[in-house]
Design an enzyme around this catalytic site. Structure first.
Site, short mmCIF file in Angstrom:
data_model
loop_
_atom_site.label_atom_id
_atom_site.label_comp_id
_atom_site.label_asym_id
_atom_site.label_seq_id
_atom_site.Cartn_x
_atom_site.Cartn_y
_atom_site.Cartn_z
N TYR A 1 0.84 -1.20 0.00
CA TYR A 1 0.00 0.00 0.00
C TYR A 1 0.86 1.24 0.00
O TYR A 1 2.03 1.23 0.41
CB TYR A 1 -0.91 0.03 1.22
CG TYR A 1 -0.17 0.24 2.52
CD1 TYR A 1 0.01 1.52 3.06
CD2 TYR A 1 0.39 -0.83 3.20
CE1 TYR A 1 0.71 1.72 4.23
CE2 TYR A 1 1.08 -0.64 4.37
CZ TYR A 1 1.25 0.63 4.88
OH TYR A 1 1.96 0.82 6.05
N PHE B 1 2.67 9.82 2.83
CA PHE B 1 3.06 9.74 4.24
C PHE B 1 3.43 8.34 4.68
O PHE B 1 3.98 8.14 5.76
CB PHE B 1 1.94 10.29 5.14
CG PHE B 1 0.62 9.57 5.00
CD1 PHE B 1 0.35 8.42 5.71
CD2 PHE B 1 -0.34 10.06 4.13
CE1 PHE B 1 -0.86 7.77 5.57
CE2 PHE B 1 -1.56 9.41 3.99
CZ PHE B 1 -1.83 8.25 4.71
N ASP B 2 3.15 7.34 3.84
CA ASP B 2 3.47 5.97 4.22
C ASP B 2 3.42 5.09 2.98
O ASP B 2 2.59 5.31 2.08
CB ASP B 2 2.49 5.46 5.27
CG ASP B 2 2.93 4.16 5.94
OD1 ASP B 2 4.09 3.76 5.73
OD2 ASP B 2 2.13 3.56 6.68
N ILE C 1 -7.41 1.41 10.81
CA ILE C 1 -8.45 2.44 10.76
C ILE C 1 -9.71 1.89 10.09
O ILE C 1 -9.66 0.97 9.28
CB ILE C 1 -7.94 3.71 10.04
CG1 ILE C 1 -7.45 3.39 8.62
CG2 ILE C 1 -6.86 4.40 10.86
CD1 ILE C 1 -7.03 4.61 7.81
N TYR D 1 -7.96 9.08 10.79
CA TYR D 1 -7.33 9.38 12.09
C TYR D 1 -8.10 10.41 12.91
O TYR D 1 -7.68 10.74 14.02
CB TYR D 1 -5.90 9.85 11.86
CG TYR D 1 -5.03 8.75 11.31
CD1 TYR D 1 -4.61 7.70 12.10
CD2 TYR D 1 -4.64 8.75 9.97
CE1 TYR D 1 -3.82 6.68 11.60
CE2 TYR D 1 -3.85 7.74 9.45
CZ TYR D 1 -3.45 6.71 10.27
OH TYR D 1 -2.67 5.70 9.76
N PHE E 1 -5.41 5.98 -0.47
CA PHE E 1 -4.53 4.81 -0.43
C PHE E 1 -4.70 3.99 -1.70
O PHE E 1 -5.82 3.77 -2.17
CB PHE E 1 -4.88 3.89 0.74
CG PHE E 1 -4.45 4.38 2.10
CD1 PHE E 1 -3.19 4.09 2.59
CD2 PHE E 1 -5.32 5.11 2.88
CE1 PHE E 1 -2.81 4.52 3.84
CE2 PHE E 1 -4.95 5.55 4.14
CZ PHE E 1 -3.68 5.26 4.63
#
Length: 274
Positions: free
Chosen positions: A62, A72-73, A90, A116, A129
């Protein structure tokens, strides 16, 4: 893993940032939107064989971006696929990945209230995502029955108030008596769908004497033949009561019971526990 309890950083483990998709700012018109507001778009189809449940583990690659295009990831930049239970992330992930089958790649636009929720140190706002689902590790934990809260219209009732429905017909003809020792697999839920005990989840069928268990079990299992699976709705007065001591589940309880065998031997009290 996405959504687990750790701070978000620009990159987890280094590597070059993956460019954001052109539609990162908002889902396109062709995106599917669920009642919760989760939007998604299938980028490449999966094999359609199965979908993960919230209690299953999934292995994925992902990448996540904020709507301004900042990554961010990414498991891809770390060079390591992520594996985690789907109920440990989440809410947008739990709902979204459950729509996928192995081999599928899907883009998600996750509203902040399913991400979040403004938590400090986490990416804010709607998140995007790209997720590729590689495999599903099925949990032994059974699904919560849709009718867990109350017996359906086709349930059979006994004079005591015990309700039951045959889920799978048995192959035997003999029924156990009030002191018979039986071997069963079972799962029990409270009326709000909380599982409190399951021999199925432990992978260990159990044997016990019917005169050593709660009244609802004594009565319900005597209705069954070998090989049968039956769902029981046991009123509180035939179970542990409304407010039992010692951590026992209170109120009406729902059990799925499979009668594996009528046998002789020891017993173990079912109802709640490890």
């Amino acid at each position: 893993s996405p959504g687990l309890a750790r701070p978000a950083r620009a990159l987890f483990g280094g590597g070059d940032a993956i460019p954001a998709p052109e539609d990162v700012a908002a889902p396109p018109a062709e995106a599917e939107v669920t009642p919760s507001g989760l939007a998604s778009l299938v980028l490449s189809p999966g094999d359609g064989s199965s979908n993960p449940r919230s209690v299953d583990k999934v292995t994925v690659d992902y990448t996540g971006w904020t709507t301004d295009g900042k990554m961010f990831d990414s498991s891809i930049t770390r060079g390591k696929k992520a594996t985690f239970p789907l109920n440990a992330v989440i809410a947008g992930w739990t709902e979204g990945v459950a729509l996928m089958s192995p081999g599928e790649k899907r883009r998600f636009w996750i509203p902040e209230e399913m991400a979040y929720k403004g938590m400090p140190g986490r990416p804010a706002g709607m998140l995007v995502f790209d997720v590729e689902l590689f495999s599903i590790e099925k949990s032994l934990v059974p699904d919560v029955p849709e009718d867990v809260a109350a017996p359906p219209a086709n349930a059979d009732f006994t004079a005591s108030g015990l309700a039951s429905v045959v889920i799978e017909a048995g192959t035997g003809s003999e029924k156990p008596g009030p002191t018979t020792t039986v071997k069963v697999d079972y799962t029990g839920w409270t009326a709000d769908g909380q599982m409190f005990d399951s021999s199925v989840a432990r992978g260990e069928p159990i044997s016990f004497g019917l005169n050593r268990v709660i009244k609802g079990w004594q009565e319900g299992v005597q209705l069954m033949v070998e090989g049968e699976t039956r769902r029981l709705w046991i009123p509180a007065n035939l179970a542990y009561g409304d407010s039992p001591p010692g951590g026992a589940p209170g109120g009406q309880l729902c059990f799925d019971v499979k009668l594996i065998a009528i046998e002789k031997g020891g017993f173990k009290l079912p109802g709640f526990g490890g």
